[in-house]
Scaffold this motif. Sequence first.
Motif, PDB file in Angstrom:
ATOM      1  N   PHE A  16       5.568   3.275  -6.618  1.00 14.78           N
ATOM      2  CA  PHE A  16       4.951   3.672  -7.889  1.00 14.78           C
ATOM      3  C   PHE A  16       3.455   3.961  -7.789  1.00 14.78           C
ATOM      4  O   PHE A  16       2.882   4.467  -8.742  1.00 14.78           O
ATOM      5  CB  PHE A  16       5.241   2.626  -8.970  1.00 14.78           C
ATOM      6  N   VAL A  17       2.821   3.601  -6.676  1.00 22.84           N
ATOM      7  CA  VAL A  17       1.404   3.958  -6.567  1.00 22.84           C
ATOM      8  C   VAL A  17       1.209   5.318  -5.886  1.00 22.84           C
ATOM      9  O   VAL A  17       0.092   5.795  -5.778  1.00 22.84           O
ATOM     10  CB  VAL A  17       0.572   2.889  -5.810  1.00 22.84           C
ATOM     11  N   THR A  18       2.300   5.933  -5.454  1.00 22.22           N
ATOM     12  CA  THR A  18       2.142   7.255  -4.818  1.00 22.22           C
ATOM     13  C   THR A  18       2.261   8.351  -5.876  1.00 22.22           C
ATOM     14  O   THR A  18       3.083   8.244  -6.800  1.00 22.22           O
ATOM     15  CB  THR A  18       3.224   7.500  -3.752  1.00 22.22           C
ATOM     16  N   PRO A  19       1.464   9.395  -5.754  1.00 25.35           N
ATOM     17  CA  PRO A  19       1.565  10.523  -6.701  1.00 25.35           C
ATOM     18  C   PRO A  19       2.951  11.158  -6.640  1.00 25.35           C
ATOM     19  O   PRO A  19       3.459  11.634  -7.646  1.00 25.35           O
ATOM     20  CB  PRO A  19       0.505  11.506  -6.209  1.00 25.35           C
TER      21      PRO A  19
ATOM     22  N   TRP B 513      -5.780   2.615 -12.307  1.00 21.96           N
ATOM     23  CA  TRP B 513      -5.762   1.174 -12.025  1.00 21.96           C
ATOM     24  C   TRP B 513      -5.885   0.930 -10.530  1.00 21.96           C
ATOM     25  O   TRP B 513      -6.610   0.055 -10.081  1.00 21.96           O
ATOM     26  CB  TRP B 513      -4.465   0.575 -12.569  1.00 21.96           C
ATOM     27  N   ARG B 514      -5.200   1.766  -9.770  1.00 20.99           N
ATOM     28  CA  ARG B 514      -5.239   1.619  -8.317  1.00 20.99           C
ATOM     29  C   ARG B 514      -6.644   1.889  -7.780  1.00 20.99           C
ATOM     30  O   ARG B 514      -7.143   1.186  -6.912  1.00 20.99           O
ATOM     31  CB  ARG B 514      -4.239   2.585  -7.711  1.00 20.99           C
ATOM     32  N   ARG B 515      -7.279   2.920  -8.353  1.00 23.90           N
ATOM     33  CA  ARG B 515      -8.640   3.259  -7.925  1.00 23.90           C
ATOM     34  C   ARG B 515      -9.607   2.120  -8.250  1.00 23.90           C
ATOM     35  O   ARG B 515     -10.463   1.779  -7.455  1.00 23.90           O
ATOM     36  CB  ARG B 515      -9.111   4.517  -8.666  1.00 23.90           C
ATOM     37  N   SER B 516      -9.405   1.546  -9.442  1.00 26.05           N
ATOM     38  CA  SER B 516     -10.347   0.517  -9.869  1.00 26.05           C
ATOM     39  C   SER B 516     -10.169  -0.775  -9.072  1.00 26.05           C
ATOM     40  O   SER B 516     -11.063  -1.592  -8.998  1.00 26.05           O
ATOM     41  CB  SER B 516     -10.173   0.239 -11.365  1.00 26.05           C
ATOM     42  N   SER B 517      -9.002  -0.968  -8.511  1.00 30.55           N
ATOM     43  CA  SER B 517      -8.764  -2.220  -7.780  1.00 30.55           C
ATOM     44  C   SER B 517      -8.490  -1.948  -6.313  1.00 30.55           C
ATOM     45  O   SER B 517      -7.700  -2.645  -5.683  1.00 30.55           O
ATOM     46  CB  SER B 517      -7.599  -2.969  -8.421  1.00 30.55           C
ATOM     47  N   GLU B 518      -9.096  -0.893  -5.809  1.00 28.06           N
ATOM     48  CA  GLU B 518      -8.831  -0.494  -4.428  1.00 28.06           C
ATOM     49  C   GLU B 518      -9.177  -1.582  -3.425  1.00 28.06           C
ATOM     50  O   GLU B 518      -8.543  -1.729  -2.403  1.00 28.06           O
ATOM     51  CB  GLU B 518      -9.618   0.766  -4.089  1.00 28.06           C
ATOM     52  N   HIS B 545       2.953   3.112   2.100  1.00 23.50           N
ATOM     53  CA  HIS B 545       2.485   1.727   2.236  1.00 23.50           C
ATOM     54  C   HIS B 545       0.979   1.650   2.395  1.00 23.50           C
ATOM     55  O   HIS B 545       0.447   0.637   2.787  1.00 23.50           O
ATOM     56  CB  HIS B 545       3.160   1.059   3.435  1.00 23.50           C
ATOM     57  N   GLU B 546       0.347   2.709   2.077  1.00 19.87           N
ATOM     58  CA  GLU B 546      -1.091   2.783   2.251  1.00 19.87           C
ATOM     59  C   GLU B 546      -1.825   1.623   1.568  1.00 19.87           C
ATOM     60  O   GLU B 546      -2.714   1.015   2.165  1.00 19.87           O
ATOM     61  CB  GLU B 546      -1.585   4.118   1.709  1.00 19.87           C
ATOM     62  N   PRO B 547      -1.476   1.247   0.362  1.00 23.00           N
ATOM     63  CA  PRO B 547      -2.222   0.172  -0.281  1.00 23.00           C
ATOM     64  C   PRO B 547      -2.179  -1.115   0.524  1.00 23.00           C
ATOM     65  O   PRO B 547      -3.159  -1.842   0.581  1.00 23.00           O
ATOM     66  CB  PRO B 547      -1.490  -0.011  -1.610  1.00 23.00           C
TER      67      PRO B 547
END
Lengths: 253, 554
Positions: A16-19, B513-518, B545-547
């Motif tokens: 869900f975090v992937t575009p 949200w992802r950008r703000s909590s990178e 799985h980048e995050p």
Amino acid sequence: MTSFWPIYKREMFAFFVTPLAWVLIVVFLFTQGMHFYLLVDQFAHNAAELGGDETPLSAFFGNTVLLYMVLFVLVPPMTMRLFAEERRSGTIESLMTAPVSSAAVVLAKYAAALTTYVAMWLPTVLYLVILRRADPDGQLDWRAAASAYLGVLLVGAGYLAVGLCASALTRSQFLAMLFTALVLLTLFILGVGEFVTSDGTLLHDLCAHVSVWAHMNDFASGLVDSRHLVFYGTMIALPLFVATRAVDAWRWG
Amino acid sequence: MTRRSGDGARALQLAGLAAAIVLAGVVNVLAARHFTRWDWTAHKRWSISPATLETLNALDRPVEVWTVAGRGDPLETGLRPLLAAYAAATPRLGVRWIDPDRDAVQLVDLQRRFGLEAGRTEDGRVATDAVVVVASGDRHWFLTHEDLLAPSDDVHVRPREERALTQAIRSVLGGDKAKLCFTVGHGELALESTKDERDSLGDVRDLLEKNNYELASVDLAAGGHEPSAPLAPSTRLAALAGCSVVVLAGPREPFTTDEAERLREWLLQGGSLLAAVGPSDALETGALAPAGLDEALAPFGIALGNDVVHDIDGDVAIPETHGEGFFVAVAPHPVTASLVPGGADAHPPRVAAFFAQSLRHVSPPGAVASADLLSTSAGAYAKANIAGAAAWTGAPPRDPVDRGGPFVIAMAAERPRVETSAPHGPRVVVVGSRFALAEDNWRQPRPLHGAAFFTDSALSWLAARPAVVDVPDRAEVAVAMRLSDDARAEVRRYVLVLMPIAAVLLGVAVWAWRRSSENAPYARLAGSAVEPAEPAEPHEPRGPHEPQGKGRAA
């Protein structure tokens, strides 16, 4: 199986975090919305002239190629990365060296893909609510709708299992996607064989047994058939079993 | 691990895979042979009733159901699941599907066996006059589209497949077909083909056979043309033995007194009659000859007018017929149920009449009251004498002696039952026009198809058998929607605009949200429980799985 949930959550998060996920969801919703609206428009104008007893609900889920087109487009990209990408990039090593059973890894990844699939279909329940609101005097059989969604779930679950298996068998995402699409297309074409083979022959029976078109027509009409349940049960279990064996194979050499 | 033990493990794995595949195949084969279907619909649309199950379980010989419908045929949607339920209930019922566009050879064979007629629809598909044939031995029963599905209004249909199929199965197992006996010898429309097509029933014969009637010709004056028919107790009525309905299909010459008396006797013993009797030929005086049926029709309170009705009212007159062709008003009756405005059909077809005579009520002792079915407008008039008709160039002049309308041109009557076990008493439908049975009526487009519907319905009422009441009626199905333009616009707005936009916004929110909590420690969420004992070195970009990777890096 205590490791099931962390892997499941990681997979869900990763998707869900992937575009790509959101692009797929938006395209999916737009395509299904267009399909639904065209049907509504048709039934509001000239369905009675068709002379049958097909309802808007059965037309949306059955007797349409649009449903399968969407699945062909949706499932291979959703499953191609599950193992193939991790194997290619090497991140699978960390998972494989952890005290986690291969079955747990396979099931967790599969459950995550299935949850994603369900999440994509979930908003379409609103279509029925919108339809009810637009035509308060019309009939809407919620029990038949439940059957139709069960069909969608089973077809998707079977396709995702095939996709996951393909991803476990190769390091290449592209090959995984291609293999999945080929298997699904073969199944679809075999199903179409029901229309071109003579009724009463073994080939016809075989084609009818695997025909997703016929299955969805039944589910969309509110019919749940034990043959379909068994078919999708094996279509889910067999690829997952093969995938587990494949994971075991890389794991233990 | 040695090479030998490695090969053994691999072989074991392959054997396991092969066993799993075989097991999956076996399970599917077994499931295909022994299956159950659950009907989840609210009104149990696909469940067959106990009465049908009883009929199927009692089958003592094979019954074949031939269904002529291709994939995508609107009827196929309803028939296929229902026939699957029928087939699942008994091994004696064989269901065969023939796609008329694909199975050309099978279709030709079916046409040869059962006399099906096939033609092409406007969109190029092959269609047959009967869509289902139920057969057992030398008996067969046809079902048409209308038998299987009846429109209730412009939005709903009432499925009747189960009732029709069960009745068909029962009929081929034991019941006889209703026999229509067409009289001959008075210039009637002939059952058989004639040199002049206008003198025969033509395609109407096929249509009646598809409606599961047995057809025969009878000569009221002689012993009849059916030597195989069982003799009736009275040899006077031997010709009519076995007849359900006698049909007078447009006689041109009068019946003799003896013939009328035989007909009357037979009717009073429980028979039924459809009389399509137009004005007869003129006598030398110009007066129209009586049809000689007064004796037979009197107990039913009906008499023929022996005249020619003209209706030149602009609202009902059919152009270029000089008032001899006109549309008629329909009165409520079981025969006209589908033709009455506001009745079963919201927009019923109109009924046209050509060259008709009037009917009148009579009440001799013992007669029953008759009901009006079709009538002309008040502007109609009836000429009892057509002397000088050859000189008429348009609608004939109305003479002072000509009676004025409205006239009744079709009536129905039913006498009390002769036997308590009879499904109904003697019934009569009289139409004052021989064109009631003309095949042109069946060729008209639906808005003008009323005369054909009228005749079909009259025959159905006259030959009525006890209804299959133990198979319950199905709930109506909505096959269309009543949506205003605003409602459709609203649906479009929701499904094509608002819902995809909501998904886009949700995606953007997740991205933000992802950008703000990178820099947040994703690892906690992203699978700490599966961390390896020796953490692996981060690899190149990890795709989905980048995050997790970034979290670790942080």
